[in-house]
Structure formats: structure tokens, C-alpha cells
Design an enzyme around this catalytic site. Structure first.
Site, PDB file in Angstrom:
ATOM      1  N   TRP A  16       0.743  -1.231   0.172  1.00  0.00           N
ATOM      2  CA  TRP A  16       0.157   0.097  -0.097  1.00  0.00           C
ATOM      3  C   TRP A  16       0.756   1.155  -0.023  1.00  0.00           C
ATOM      4  CZ3 TRP A  16      -0.789  -4.439   3.096  1.00  0.00           C
ATOM      5  CH2 TRP A  16      -2.157  -4.869   2.802  1.00  0.00           C
ATOM      6  N   HIS A  66      -6.832   1.183   3.603  1.00  0.00           N
ATOM      7  CA  HIS A  66      -7.950   0.229   3.291  1.00  0.00           C
ATOM      8  C   HIS A  66      -8.935   0.201   4.624  1.00  0.00           C
ATOM      9  CE1 HIS A  66      -5.011  -2.901   5.387  1.00  0.00           C
ATOM     10  NE2 HIS A  66      -5.028  -1.762   5.955  1.00  0.00           N
ATOM     11  N   ARG A  70      -4.765   6.043  -1.352  1.00  0.00           N
ATOM     12  CA  ARG A  70      -3.458   5.423  -1.625  1.00  0.00           C
ATOM     13  C   ARG A  70      -2.705   6.346  -2.654  1.00  0.00           C
ATOM     14  NH1 ARG A  70      -5.018  -0.855  -2.548  1.00  0.00           N
ATOM     15  NH2 ARG A  70      -6.093  -0.917  -0.518  1.00  0.00           N
ATOM     16  N   GLN A 122     -13.864   1.526  -0.004  1.00  0.00           N
ATOM     17  CA  GLN A 122     -13.822  -0.045   0.261  1.00  0.00           C
ATOM     18  C   GLN A 122     -14.895  -0.226   1.262  1.00  0.00           C
ATOM     19  OE1 GLN A 122     -10.372  -1.632   1.977  1.00  0.00           O
ATOM     20  NE2 GLN A 122      -9.471  -2.055  -0.052  1.00  0.00           N
ATOM     21  N   VAL A 180      -4.683 -12.395   6.870  1.00  0.00           N
ATOM     22  CA  VAL A 180      -5.385 -13.585   6.547  1.00  0.00           C
ATOM     23  C   VAL A 180      -4.519 -14.565   6.005  1.00  0.00           C
ATOM     24  CG1 VAL A 180      -7.595 -12.317   5.834  1.00  0.00           C
ATOM     25  CG2 VAL A 180      -5.792 -12.545   4.056  1.00  0.00           C
ATOM     26  N   ALA A 210     -12.689 -12.685   6.611  1.00  0.00           N
ATOM     27  CA  ALA A 210     -12.638 -11.103   6.325  1.00  0.00           C
ATOM     28  C   ALA A 210     -12.637 -10.917   4.557  1.00  0.00           C
ATOM     29  CB  ALA A 210     -11.789 -10.152   7.156  1.00  0.00           C
TER      30      ALA A 210
END
Ligand code: PHE
Length: 340
Positions: A151, A165, A191, A205, A248, A302
Site C-alpha cells: 500500500w 484500506h 493510496r 472500500q 489473512v 474477512a
């Protein structure tokens, strides 16, 4: 003596309030005809004076009532005239009224949020100015972790940053809630990307987080398939591609067949035939443990999606910039899309 019939005629012949007022002053005013008679009363013998006085009073009353009636008549005819001129023709088409409407991006977001609200998710929000802790650290990206390069971040002078995010909302929610947790968090992100057809430095988002006992990857896939079908219709093709996000494990990217080129390849899908609409995965045990959620008991999934890309797909919009330009020629095209 006063000729009452003649006066009545004079009153009748006036046509404006000004004329009538002049006449009234002439008759009933302080210097008027009637007063001049009243002044003469004192010169009359007593017996006659009384009779004459009564006569004059009656005359005065009559004159007043004649004048007042005429005032009313003139006023109401004037009103009638005006009403005639100003009358409303109910058969004329009305002037077009430009009512505002919700921006298309908000409509898309609402539609997505409603799909998840039906599944029992609660809508929450987080701040746009974040700390490194929430944006990176707590999401399993310590300082100097190379994943932070995923990012390109706008840093502020006070050590904070513009969130890259909506995943920090996951952490804020875990901090103040115990599982089961079921939230959806829409919001703006920032970003330092190079702008192109599908990238903009400011974008939205929508984060979804579900933590409970026994949540597994099948639940994630089922939820995403349900979502894609609700959003794009039964036939929309969806694919899951293994991907990496530090918070994740495993991670996936979900892409839908590009409707602009029907999969043949165009600038919107960068010639791939697919549009990536979200990143997803099972919440990393490390992320849960940091928030004192026992990862042996609880698990979760998620995902974070880009509503602009979803809108591009639904309406055949070929550049993300249109969502920000506020060009009415673009925005007005969605006038009749009030489906939600
Ligand atoms: N936050 C990730 C991004 O901006 C998307 C994501 C959210 C991925 C949740 C996995 C889980 O790219």
C-alpha cells in the site's frame, strides 16, 4: 340642499379608489359639503335646528354607506380582474424541477450494505485518519515489514496516515466487541497509486468481518457467492484466486468476468477479461490473538471490496475517475436507477 340622487350617481360613476376618495373628501371631509351645512345649524332657530340636525345625520349615514359600498365594489372587481389575469392553467406542463439525488457511488454502497444487513451484519464506521498501529501493525504488519509496500501510503505530519484500506475497522471492532462479530464497514480510503482506469488515490472500500466458533473457508466462499449472485444476477461468473494479505491465511482474490468486454480484454480489465473486486481470507490467528480472541476457539473470515469497481461492472463504466468528477452528464444517467 344636497341632491342625494345626484351624489349617488356621481359615486356610481367613479371607477378607481382614488377618484372615490376625492369625492368622499369633498362630501364628508372636514371642509366638505356636509360639514358646511352642519356649521350653519347654529344660525337656525332652536326648533328647526333639531329637525335639520336629524336630517343631516341621516344624510351623513346614507352618504357613508353609499361610499363604503362603492369601495367594496371597486376592490372586489379589481381582485376579480387580477385573478382572471393570474389564473393558473392546470393543463400547462409544469416547469421541470431539478431535485437532487443520491450520488451513484452511495447508491452502490447502500445496495451492498443492504445485502449484508439481510444476512445479519451490522454497519459500522472507522476514522479516515488512522495510526500505523491500526492500519498496519495490528494487521500483522510490523514496522519495516515488506508487506507495507503493498500500500503506497499518504503519511501526515503528525505521524498519522490516511488509511489505505478499511481493514483497520476490523481491529477497532475486535477491541471493543467479543465474538460473535458480524460487521460491514464502508468508507473512504487513500493510496498514492498512479491513477489509471481502475485506480484512483481516493476510493471506497467495504470491509466485511465475521468471527464466531467454527467459521471456515466454505462459509467465506458461500457468503461471497451469495453476494455476487445478489449483486450481479444468477449468471455472473466469479473466480477465486489464491492471494496474499498479511492479516489473512489463506488469502484469496475474487474476480468477476468483465462485463464491459465480456471477458475478451479491454482497458478496464487490463486485457485480462476479469475484474478483481475484492480481497478476502480467513482472519490470521495472530490478528485474533492480539485482540485477546482465542484462535483455538474462534475463527473468522474477512474481505474488503471496491464498490467503484463493482459499479463499473454493473453499469459498464469504463473509468474510475467518473465517480469523482461530479460531471452531471455522467451523474444524470443514473436518474432512473432507483431500484434500491
Ligand atoms: N484490505 C485489503 C486491501 O485493501 C483487502 C482485504 C480485506 C483482504 C480483508 C483480505 C481481507 O487490499
Amino acid at each position: 340642499m344636497i341632491d342625494i340622487d345626484k351624489i349617488k350617481k356621481q359615486v356610481e360613476q367613479t371607477s378607481t379608489l382614488d377618484e372615490l376618495e376625492a369625492l368622499r373628501i369633498n362630501l364628508l371631509g372636514r371642509q366638505g359639503v356636509l360639514n358646511s351645512y352642519l356649521k350653519e345649524l347654529k344660525n337656525l332657530p332652536l326648533g328647526e335646528r333639531k329637525k335639520r340636525g336629524e336630517e343631516l345625520n341621516l344624510l351623513k349615514e346614507e352618504l357613508e354607506s353609499v361610499v363604503n359600498k362603492k369601495i367594496e365594489a371597486i376592490t372586489s372587481s379589481f381582485l376579480l380582474e387580477r385573478l382572471k389575469k393570474e389564473s393558473i392553467d392546470p393543463y400547462l406542463p409544469p416547469f421541470p424541477i431539478n431535485i437532487g439525488r443520491m450520488h451513484i457511488i452511495n447508491r452502490i454502497i447502500n445496495k451492498i450494505v443492504h445485502i449484508f444487513e439481510r444476512l445479519g451484519y451490522e454497519t459500522v464506521e472507522g476514522p479516515e485518519v488512522e495510526t500505523e498501529y491500526y492500519n498496519f501493525e495490528a494487521l500483522n504488519m510490523p514496522a519495516h515489514h515488506p508487506a507495507r509496500d503493498l500500500w503506497d501510503t499518504f503519511y501526515l505530519n503528525n505521524g498519522k496516515l490516511l488509511r489505505t484500506h478499511t481493514s483497520p475497522v476490523q481491529i477497532r471492532t475486535m477491541e471493543s466487541n467479543r465474538p460473535p462479530i458480524k460487521i460491514i464497514a464502508p468508507g473512504r480510503c487513500f493510496r498514492k497509486d498512479n491513477p489509471d482506469a481502475s485506480h484512483s488515490p481516493v476510493f471506497y472500500q467495504i470491509e466485511v468481518l465475521y468471527i464466531d466458533k467454527g467459521v471456515n473457508f466454505a462459509h467465506l466462499k458461500g457468503t461471497l457467492e451469495y453476494f455476487a449472485r445478489s449483486m450481479f444476477g444468477r449468471d455472473q461468473e466469479v473466480k477465486f484466486v489464491l492471494s496474499y494479505f498479511p492479516f489473512v491465511e489463506p488469502g484469496a482474490e475474487v474476480a468477476v468476468k468483465c462485463v464491459i468486454c465480456k471477458g475478451r480484454g479491454c482497458i478496464t480489465c487490463k486485457q485480462t477479461g476479469w475484474l478483481e473486486i475484492l480481497g478476502a481470507g480467513m482472519v490470521h490467528p495472530e490478528v485474533l490473538e492480539r485482540q485477546n480472541i482465542n484462535s483455538k476457539i474462534y475463527s473468522g473470515f474477512a474481505f474488503g471490496m471496491g464498490p467503484e469497481r463493482i459499479g463499473m461492472l454493473m453499469y459498464g463504466i469504463n473509468h474510475i475517475r467518473h465517480f469523482l468528477d461530479n460531471d452531471l452528464r455522467f451523474l444524470n444517467q443514473f436518474k432512473f436507477h432507483l431500484e434500491d
